[in-house]
Motif scaffolding. Structure first.
Motif: not given
Ligand code: HEC
Ligand code: HEC
Length: 287
Positions: A175-177, A248-250, A257-259
């Motif tokens: 949860k970067f933010g 949505i990206v932000v 959300r981690m489905g």
């Molecule tokens: C530990 C692994 C991990 C890291 C590190 C990570 N993500 Fe993710 N990301 C995921 C997973 C797993 C999902 C999908 C799961 C969900 O949220 O349901 C996801 C989903 C996303 C989505 C949604 C994509 C879509 O198709 O809607 C975006 C955008 C995203 N990540 C951006 C980022 C960004 C930008 C960073 C770095 C700042 C980041 N992620 C770091 C694992 C990671």
């Protein structure tokens, strides 16, 4: 009024002697063949009454000397179908996917069972035919989060994703933010960069690219191609799990959300889960 029996001059028949207001009744007995059929049907029904279930009592009924019962017949038919089906399901459970696919009849049974079970259990989330909707991945598109081989799909369905089971597919995007890993300005920058991956923003995104390389590439790949071992979606493409807008990206970077996908091993046996996997695999994205 009874009158005398006489021959009717018009038809040549005798009258019965009954007369109403000058109308006389002709004596025309029922034809013999009709009478015989009537007696035959009465005799038939008498025999039928004895042989077959006929007379209702207050509780129950007379069963007939032949002991025939439609319910028994239906029960026997149903039992036969269940037996045949369980034979199929036993084979689907024990055979490998390759062997099931080699047997067209068995494969058809699996696909039908999978289709019906999918419609009843999976469609509410994944859409008809696995079309998907925001947050619920399309299963027909070949854009797999966790893998599109039959064994991958079987594993996902069996244990689920973040379902709480030890064997479930796990991974948590930080949860970067919400947990302060990135400042709001940095989240904007990296979101800008992410959106260049599918051509939605242009311009200088060097800062965002650096943040991505440091924080995101480990899961999403150096070029946003996604990594299945983390279930991390491909970001560089037209298909999106949640959506492609900046908002949505932000939101996802701030607080992902981690489905959650339920595990199905408590609901279905292995034969049915393999049938579901075969069906999902057949939707168009199977590998
Ligand atoms: C530990 C692994 C991990 C890291 C590190 C990570 N993500 Fe993710 N990301 C995921 C997973 C797993 C999902 C999908 C799961 C969900 O949220 O349901 C996801 C989903 C996303 C989505 C949604 C994509 C879509 O198709 O809607 C975006 C955008 C995203 N990540 C951006 C980022 C960004 C930008 C960073 C770095 C700042 C980041 N992620 C770091 C694992 C990671
Ligand atoms: C309550 C909603 C829900 C139901 C019901 C559901 N799923 Fe899912 N499923 C999800 C979510 C959410 C994900 C993606 C999780 C993530 O972000 O990684 C998913 C992911 C999947 C995946 C992985 C896709 C990939 O890209 O790797 C498969 C396969 C799948 N589901 C199959 C099924 C089947 C088969 C059923 C019915 C037996 C089913 N699902 C029922 C919510 C659901």
């Amino acid at each position: 009024m009874p009158t005398k029996i006489e021959k009717d001059s018009v038809t040549g028949h005798m009258t019965t002697g009954h007369e109403w207001d000058g109308l006389k009744e002709l004596n025309q007995p029922l034809p013999k063949w009709w009478i015989y059929i009537l007696f035959a049907t009465i005799a038939f029904s008498a025999v039928y009454f004895v042989l077959y279930p006929s007379i209702p009592y207050f509780t129950g009924y007379y069963h007939g000397t032949l002991g025939y019962s439609q319910r028994d017949t239906v029960d026997k038919d149903v039992a036969a179908v269940v037996k045949q089906r369980s034979g199929y399901m036993d084979r689907i459970r024990t055979l490998s996917f390759a062997d099931i696919e080699k047997d067209p009849q068995l494969n058809a049974v699996a696909l039908t069972a999978g289709r019906i079970t999918f419609a009843n259990n999976c469609q509410p989330c994944h859409g008809a035919g696995g079309g998907g909707s925001p947050g619920y991945p399309a299963l027909a598109a070949g854009n797999w989060l966790w893998g599109g081989k039959l064994a991958d799909i079987q594993q996902t369905i069996t244990f689920g994703i973040r379902s709480g089971l030890d064997d479930a597919r796990q991974s948590l995007m930080p949860k970067f933010g919400a947990e302060g890993g990135l400042k709001p300005a940095e989240i904007e920058q990296v979101a800008d960069y992410v959106m260049t991956l599918y051509g939605q923003t242009k311009g200088d995104t060097a800062a965002g690219q650096k943040i991505f390389a440091d924080n995101c590439a480990s899961c999403h790949g150096d070029h946003g191609e996604g990594k299945r071992e983390f279930g991390a979606p491909r970001l560089a493409g037209k298909a999106h799990l949640y959506g492609d807008t900046r908002e949505i990206v932000v939101a996802q970077i701030t607080n992902p959300r981690m489905g959650v996908m339920p595990n199905w091993n408590t609901r279905f046996d292995t034969g049915m889960i393999k049938s579901l996997a075969l069906y999902v695999h057949s939707l168009g994205g199977g590998e």
